[in-house]
Design an enzyme around this catalytic site. Sequence first.
Site, PDB file in Angstrom:
ATOM      1  N   ARG A   1       3.811 -14.965   7.893  1.00 59.96           N
ATOM      2  CA  ARG A   1       4.839 -14.302   8.915  1.00 59.96           C
ATOM      3  C   ARG A   1       6.228 -14.572   8.428  1.00 59.96           C
ATOM      4  O   ARG A   1       6.497 -15.755   8.427  1.00 59.96           O
ATOM      5  CB  ARG A   1       4.530 -14.761  10.060  1.00 59.96           C
ATOM      6  CG  ARG A   1       5.742 -14.439  11.408  1.00 59.96           C
ATOM      7  CD  ARG A   1       5.116 -14.687  12.721  1.00 59.96           C
ATOM      8  NE  ARG A   1       4.261 -13.685  13.276  1.00 59.96           N
ATOM      9  CZ  ARG A   1       4.049 -13.302  14.451  1.00 59.96           C
ATOM     10  NH1 ARG A   1       4.680 -14.012  15.360  1.00 59.96           N
ATOM     11  NH2 ARG A   1       3.134 -12.388  14.889  1.00 59.96           N
TER      12      ARG A   1
ATOM     13  N   HIS B   1       4.123  -4.716  11.058  1.00 55.50           N
ATOM     14  CA  HIS B   1       3.374  -5.715  11.682  1.00 55.50           C
ATOM     15  C   HIS B   1       1.743  -4.861  11.815  1.00 55.50           C
ATOM     16  O   HIS B   1       1.395  -4.545  12.927  1.00 55.50           O
ATOM     17  CB  HIS B   1       3.533  -5.877  13.195  1.00 55.50           C
ATOM     18  CG  HIS B   1       2.937  -7.079  13.871  1.00 55.50           C
ATOM     19  ND1 HIS B   1       2.097  -8.062  13.087  1.00 55.50           N
ATOM     20  CD2 HIS B   1       2.889  -7.764  15.353  1.00 55.50           C
ATOM     21  CE1 HIS B   1       1.754  -8.883  13.936  1.00 55.50           C
ATOM     22  NE2 HIS B   1       2.272  -8.600  15.137  1.00 55.50           N
TER      23      HIS B   1
ATOM     24  N   GLN C   1      -1.262  -5.876  14.125  1.00 54.94           N
ATOM     25  CA  GLN C   1      -0.960  -5.512  15.685  1.00 54.94           C
ATOM     26  C   GLN C   1      -1.505  -4.045  15.671  1.00 54.94           C
ATOM     27  O   GLN C   1      -2.116  -3.701  16.901  1.00 54.94           O
ATOM     28  CB  GLN C   1       0.399  -5.796  15.662  1.00 54.94           C
ATOM     29  CG  GLN C   1       0.595  -5.146  17.401  1.00 54.94           C
ATOM     30  CD  GLN C   1      -0.104  -6.267  18.472  1.00 54.94           C
ATOM     31  OE1 GLN C   1       0.012  -7.160  18.238  1.00 54.94           O
ATOM     32  NE2 GLN C   1      -0.615  -5.599  19.369  1.00 54.94           N
TER      33      GLN C   1
ATOM     34  N   ASP D   1       7.973  -2.408  23.140  1.00 54.81           N
ATOM     35  CA  ASP D   1       7.917  -3.786  22.601  1.00 54.81           C
ATOM     36  C   ASP D   1       9.131  -4.453  23.009  1.00 54.81           C
ATOM     37  O   ASP D   1      10.087  -3.801  23.573  1.00 54.81           O
ATOM     38  CB  ASP D   1       7.847  -3.889  20.923  1.00 54.81           C
ATOM     39  CG  ASP D   1       7.832  -5.230  20.629  1.00 54.81           C
ATOM     40  OD1 ASP D   1       7.501  -6.118  21.239  1.00 54.81           O
ATOM     41  OD2 ASP D   1       7.759  -5.398  19.097  1.00 54.81           O
TER      42      ASP D   1
ATOM     43  N   CYS E   1       2.452  -5.177  22.388  1.00 54.30           N
ATOM     44  CA  CYS E   1       1.968  -6.316  21.771  1.00 54.30           C
ATOM     45  C   CYS E   1       2.176  -7.695  22.194  1.00 54.30           C
ATOM     46  O   CYS E   1       1.204  -8.539  21.903  1.00 54.30           O
ATOM     47  CB  CYS E   1       2.533  -6.317  20.240  1.00 54.30           C
ATOM     48  SG  CYS E   1       4.309  -6.588  20.361  1.00 54.30           S
TER      49      CYS E   1
ATOM     50  N   ARG F   1      -6.891  -8.335  19.163  1.00 53.81           N
ATOM     51  CA  ARG F   1      -6.710  -8.740  17.747  1.00 53.81           C
ATOM     52  C   ARG F   1      -7.448  -9.902  16.914  1.00 53.81           C
ATOM     53  O   ARG F   1      -7.489  -9.877  15.741  1.00 53.81           O
ATOM     54  CB  ARG F   1      -5.295  -9.824  18.188  1.00 53.81           C
ATOM     55  CG  ARG F   1      -3.878  -9.059  18.584  1.00 53.81           C
ATOM     56  CD  ARG F   1      -3.342  -8.071  17.610  1.00 53.81           C
ATOM     57  NE  ARG F   1      -3.086  -9.000  16.376  1.00 53.81           N
ATOM     58  CZ  ARG F   1      -1.809  -9.644  15.998  1.00 53.81           C
ATOM     59  NH1 ARG F   1      -1.080  -9.768  17.039  1.00 53.81           N
ATOM     60  NH2 ARG F   1      -1.855 -10.393  14.973  1.00 53.81           N
TER      61      ARG F   1
HETATM   62  N1  NVA Z   1       8.810  -7.090  17.618  1.00 50.48           N
HETATM   63  C1  NVA Z   1       8.493  -8.242  17.844  1.00 50.48           C
HETATM   64  C2  NVA Z   1       7.115  -8.460  18.036  1.00 50.48           C
HETATM   65  C3  NVA Z   1       6.404  -9.816  18.389  1.00 50.48           C
HETATM   66  C4  NVA Z   1       4.911  -9.863  18.234  1.00 50.48           C
HETATM   67  C5  NVA Z   1       9.108  -9.499  16.931  1.00 50.48           C
HETATM   68  O1  NVA Z   1       9.117  -9.023  15.803  1.00 50.48           O
HETATM   69  O2  NVA Z   1       9.591 -10.405  17.518  1.00 50.48           O
HETATM   70  N1   CP Z   2       1.510  -9.636  19.201  1.00 48.99           N
HETATM   71  C1   CP Z   2       2.080 -10.727  18.373  1.00 48.99           C
HETATM   72  O1   CP Z   2       1.978 -10.700  17.227  1.00 48.99           O
HETATM   73  O2   CP Z   2       2.016 -11.672  19.141  1.00 48.99           O
HETATM   74  P1   CP Z   2       2.549 -13.345  18.562  1.00 48.99           P
HETATM   75  O3   CP Z   2       3.909 -13.227  18.113  1.00 48.99           O
HETATM   76  O4   CP Z   2       2.093 -14.269  19.762  1.00 48.99           O
HETATM   77  O5   CP Z   2       1.611 -13.333  17.307  1.00 48.99           O
END
Ligand code: NVA
Ligand code: CP
Length: 317
Positions: A101, A128, A131, A223, A264, A292
Site C-alpha cells: 500500500r 485499489h 477493493q 468514497d 469501501c 474483501r
Molecule cells: N480513497 C480512499 C480509500 C480508502 C480505503 C483512500 O485512498 O484513502
Molecule cells: N477499504 C479499505 O481498503 O479499507 P482499509 O483502508 O481499512 O484497508
Amino acid sequence: MHFLTGDELSPQELEGLLALAQRLKEGRAKGLGRGLLEGRSLVAIFEKPSTRTRVSLQVAAHELGALCLSTSPQELQLGRGESVEDTARVLGRYVHAIVARVFSHRQLEALASASPVPVINALSDLYHPLQMLADLMTVKELKGGVRGKRVAWVGDGNNVCNSLMIGACKLGAEVRVATPVEYRPHPEAVEAARRACEASGGRLRLLQEPEEAARDADVVVTDTFVSMGQEAEAERRLKAFLPRYQVNEALMALARPDAIFMHCLPAKRGYEVSAGVIDGPRSAVLQEAENRLHTTKALLLHLLAPWAARELTPPMP
Ligand code: NVA
Ligand code: CP
C-alpha cells in the site's frame, strides 16, 4: 503476473475469480481452501494505515496456510532510503508475493518491475484493485450479476473509482461516474475502462450531475472526499464536493427501489454519505467489507496456486 490496477485480469479470469471467492465464502466454515498455500510466504508493506486490507489479507493467508508478514517502510531499510528496486529484489528471494500500500502508484510500478514474484496493489493513489474484487462480488451476490447493471459512482473519481470502473466495465455493466470536472477519474483508467466496454458491451459515462448518475441505478457507490495523503487539500475538496455530491436519502430516492448502497470504508458520515443511507436497509457496506476476505483468498490462489484455483472454481456458464 502482478495485480496493480485490476486491468490485468481478462473478463473470464475476473468472472472465475469471483466465482471462486463465492465458493470459498460458502465453504469457509468447513475449512475449504485450508492448507492450499502451505509453505508459502507473503510480505505486506503498508505506507498508510489499513484496517480491512491488512486484516483480511492476513486472515486470508492464515486460512490458506501461508505466512503473511505485515510491515511498514519505517521498519524496513526502505525508510532510510534503500531503493524500492533493491527491496523488491531482496524480498523476492524470501517470499512468494509482495503486497504493498503506497502513496505513489509509480513507486509500486517500480517495485513490480524489479520484483521476481507477483506484486499486489493494496491501494495506491491511483488504484485499489482488491477493493474492486470485493465490490463486484457484492454486486453479483445482491443483484444476481454485473452485466447490464447500472452502477452509479458519485463523488471523487479516485483510486477506488478507477479500479471499480475498469472491473465493472469488463463485466458489462453500465457505469455512470458523477464528479466535479476537476475530480474526474484518471485518464489512464478511463481509457482502460473504455477498452473493456468495447469487448464486453458495457458502457461508461462521465457526468457531473449526481442525479443523472443515480437515476434508475441498481448500485450507488461513493468514497471519502479526502483520501489518505490528501489531507492538505481537505478544505478545497470539501468545498468542491459539498453539499452537491453527498449520497443521501434524496439521491437514493432516484435510484431503483431495490438499489443498494456501497462504500469501501472508512466512511465519514455527514460528508460523502448521510448516516441514514450508510446505516439504512439498502446499505451493503458490511457484506462488501466481508467480501474483501473471500476475494483476497481467491486472488492469492489465482496467483500462487493456479492449479488449486482451477480445481475449486465452479464451471462457468
Ligand atoms: N480513497 C480512499 C480509500 C480508502 C480505503 C483512500 O485512498 O484513502
Ligand atoms: N477499504 C479499505 O481498503 O479499507 P482499509 O483502508 O481499512 O484497508
